[in-house]
Design an enzyme around this catalytic site. Structure first.
Site, PDB file in Angstrom:
ATOM      1  N   ALA A  48      -2.883  14.789   5.752  1.00 29.37           N
ATOM      2  CA  ALA A  48      -1.812  13.832   6.026  1.00 29.37           C
ATOM      3  C   ALA A  48      -1.741  13.572   7.518  1.00 29.37           C
ATOM      4  O   ALA A  48      -2.142  14.412   8.327  1.00 29.37           O
ATOM      5  CB  ALA A  48      -0.467  14.372   5.520  1.00 29.37           C
ATOM      6  N   CYS A  49      -1.261  12.377   7.888  1.00 32.81           N
ATOM      7  CA  CYS A  49      -1.030  12.060   9.297  1.00 32.81           C
ATOM      8  C   CYS A  49       0.410  11.603   9.447  1.00 32.81           C
ATOM      9  O   CYS A  49       1.255  11.917   8.613  1.00 32.81           O
ATOM     10  CB  CYS A  49      -2.018  11.007   9.798  1.00 32.81           C
ATOM     11  SG  CYS A  49      -1.751   9.368   9.121  1.00 32.81           S
ATOM     12  N   ALA A  50       0.695  10.831  10.487  1.00 28.07           N
ATOM     13  CA  ALA A  50       2.076  10.471  10.800  1.00 28.07           C
ATOM     14  C   ALA A  50       2.745   9.661   9.701  1.00 28.07           C
ATOM     15  O   ALA A  50       3.956   9.749   9.514  1.00 28.07           O
ATOM     16  CB  ALA A  50       2.123   9.702  12.119  1.00 28.07           C
TER      17      ALA A  50
END
Length: 700
Positions: free
Chosen positions: A637-639
């Site tokens: 996952a990222c931002a």
């Protein structure tokens, strides 16, 4: 001779295209992880940038040895140390990103980084000229120096050391007098016009001082973040391959994770030599690129930058693109700007404006008039007394170092050296402060009147978030996945125009990550009022650009959404649009994801349990829609996105994932899948990992 028929040509072209698409699909997961790795150090920069900017403003407006001066310096250095160590931070982040956050890999990456730079330090040396060819210049003329017992015999040379103006290595006195000799310092080291020593590495001579720096205490090549990224990738590769390796019993102590740093220690040796072989040339090439791009007319360099940067946002690869321009000499260099200013007219023009901006420092350095000699004094003092400033490179790094050393150099000074600092940053303020918020207003006004009240919160909270912090995802991804042509055909050109005008007006306002109001205050308003770091035009023209972009975004999006019949949230006749996810909403009502009632939902504890159960069920369904446990390679996952790598992208049910609620869209490129949530992905990721582990244990 046999010729292809049209059918054969078409078949060959189709196979080539399919191979190209498959290749791109396989590259995407790697680049996606790299982009995610960049987010870790980038997340640190906002607070570091605020400390640096506020600290510089306080210290520069406080008396020497006062509480304000020491407090401001404290804040300034706390922020500055983060930017001074970006390479090792990127090194650690890349290692973590490619190893599922392994602490062993992170430590190994630091070991590899130290080894690589230590090798360079061992082979890096200054160029010392032969003692038989040194001549000294005094006010009385040139004198050949006589050396004895490892030093100059001043009596035999017939002069006093205090009378020496300069030193030159030349084959004869005539060559020294003609000005064709090599300029050296008192230690016979070859130096540039600023008095900084040149370095040699292997067979490469005259490496500029700007390409040498201190990497966590080791003097080595100034590779920016590039070397850190490569070392981090090697550390990750070594960890993934060897962390479970079992060695023979005689050396079994070094098995498993203990083997990883040992292998990495050896693996970075060829990498270090590769950088030593090519980086001096690459570094000088990047410096030339940074200078050349800065000489494009108007704000064309900023315009081109934003077209490329914004085009990569949907793929999450924009961090990879702007990193060299923000943090390496591809985005410009203080040392190169000084060294490339060689005409007497340009040097005098710089000194004239510098003297006006730094009266106290000019007096302290004995500069009373704009001359070439004064220019060289400024170069020498900055390069020897303010080495961090002198060696800084990259658009953002230079901006922060200037703010940290505003008493000796500011943005207006550097304009006269051809450095338009902020050209790859300040354009964001134009569309983040008012542009995209007005686009949100335009989309909201396209919602039927009976639904506007229900969806007002989602639009206005997203618009205010964009204005305050510069976080654009809620608005950008709303129209990106509903109608990609709005992103590429309307938003991207307008964003590029914002950069064009910001570059044209030379708005030197820097930022942390995004161009929101908080960053504008810290890097625009405070530097202007606190220390006159830039002109009023530079500080406030960005507000004019923002004001111009507001109606441009509003009318463009209003009519595009209206006549393009884009079904923005609330326009499809449904009023059930909320910021919360579908699972959270149903859990708050005492319902499971499938709509059934949760037993005992009246108690607070049961509601919490029900919410957790709903999240687990959602994660389980996502796994199912991704083709099952056997089709999933990696979960990350990222931002704002859930990033997934699968074996076969054709098995992914994109509509099924979106039907679970919370996602504003999904993107599938080969084996890379990205689902945009905007926050919920951080809750989904660990639950998916846990469920996958359980499913795989059952299979075993």
């Amino acid at each position: 001779m046999k010729s292809f028929s049209s059918i054969e040509w078409k078949g060959s072209a189709k196979r080539s295209w399919d191979m190209f698409k498959n290749g791109c699909g396989n590259i995407m997961p790697t680049l996606s992880k790299l982009s995610k790795a960049f987010l870790l150090p980038i997340a640190l920069l906002p607070i570091a940038g605020v400390f640096l900017g506020v600290g510089a403003a306080i210290s520069s407006n406080s008396g020497a040895d006062s509480f304000g001066y020491f407090f401001g310096t404290l804040l300034n250095k706390m922020g500055d140390v983060c930017f001074g160590n970006l390479p090792v931070l990127f090194c650690i982040s890349v290692a973590l990103a490619y190893t599922k956050d392994s602490g062993i890999a992170a430590i190994t990456a630091v070991v590899g980084f130290l080894v690589m730079n230590g090798m360079q330090a061992a082979l890096l040396h200054t160029q010392v000229m032969d003692t038989a060819t040194i001549f000294a210049k005094t006010k009385d003329g040139w004198h050949q120096l006589v050396y004895a017992n490892g030093g100059v015999d001043w009596a035999a040379s017939g002069i006093n050391m205090q009378d020496v103006i300069s030193y030159v290595s030349a084959s004869s006195l005539e060559v020294a007098e003609s000005g064709k000799g090599l300029v050296v310092n008192a230690n016979r080291e070859l130096i540039d016009g600023a008095g900084s020593v040149y370095y040699s590495l292997l067979w490469i001579n005259k490496i500029p001082n700007g390409l040498i720096t201190s990497n966590i205490g080791v003097t080595s090549l100034n590779t920016g973040v590039f070397a850190g990224i490569f070392v981090g990738a090697i550390a990750a590769k070594c960890y993934n391959k060897f962390h479970q390796t079992q060695l023979p019993s005689a050396i079994s102590f070094f098995s498993g994770t203990k083997l990883v740093p040992i292998v990495t220690f050896v693996a970075v040796i060829p990498l270090s030599f590769i950088f030593m072989f090519i980086w001096p040339y690459v570094g000088m090439g990047l410096a030339a690129f940074g200078q050349a791009s800065g000489k494009l007319p108007g704000g064309l360099d900023s315009f081109i930058y934003e077209v490329a940067e914004r085009s990569l946002v949907p793929f999450g690869l924009h961090h990879v693109f702007y990193a060299p321009l923000w943090w390496t000499n591809a985005g410009g260099s203080i040392a190169e700007a000084f060294n490339s200013t060689t005409t007497p007219e340009a040097q005098k023009a710089f000194v004239e404006i510098w003297m006006k901006n730094h009266v106290d420092i000019a007096q302290a350095w004995g500069i009373t008039e704009a001359t070439e000699a004064a220019f060289n004094i400024i170069k020498t003092n900055i390069s020897t007394q303010y080495t961090d400033l002198w060696q800084s490179m990259g658009d953002q790094t230079m901006a922060y170092k200037v703010i940290a050393n505003i008493k000796v150099l500011n943005f207006t000074d550097l304009e006269h050296l051809g450095l338009n600092i902020g050209r790859f940053q300040s354009g964001k303020f134009g569309f983040m402060l008012l542009g995209l918020p007005m686009a949100g207003l335009a989309m909201w006004l396209n919602v039927p009147k009976e639904n506007r009240k229900e969806v007002m919160g989602i639009y206005f909270s997203a618009a205010f978030t964009c204005f305050l912090t510069g976080i654009t995802e809620p608005i950008e991804y709303t129209f990106l996945f509903l109608a990609p042509w709005l992103f590429y055909g309307v938003h991207m050109p307008l964003a590029a125009i914002s950069f064009l005008f910001a570059g044209l007006f030379k708005t030197h306002v820097s930022m942390t990550v995004s161009g929101g109001f908080i960053d504008y205050i810290v890097f625009g308003v405070i530097p202007f009022f606190g220390s006159k770091a830039m002109t009023a035009k530079s500080a406030f023209a960005i507000l004019g650009v923002s004001a111009a972009m507001a109606p441009a975004y509003f009318f463009s999006f209003y009519f595009a959404v209206k006549y393009g019949k884009v079904m923005v949230p609330g326009r499809d006749g449904s009023a059930s649009v909320a910021l919360a996810t579908k699972a959270d909403y149903k859990a708050s009502k005492g319902l499971n994801v499938d709509g059934s009632k949760i037993e005992g939902s009246k108690s607070t504890a049961n509601k919490a349990d029900a919410a957790e159960e709903a999240r687990v069920q959602k994660a389980t369904k996502i796994i199912e829609f991704l083709g099952g446990e056997s089709n999933i390679v990696d979960v990350d996952a990222c931002a704002s996105r859930l990033r997934l790598t699968v074996k076969d992208g054709s098995l992914v049910d994109k509509d099924g994932i979106i039907s679970l609620g919370g996602a504003t869209g999904a993107l599938i490129r080969g084996t890379n899948v990205q689902v945009v949530y905007g926050g919920e992905q951080e809750a989904i990721k660990p639950r998916m990992i846990k469920i996958l582990d359980e499913q795989r244990k059952v299979k075993k």
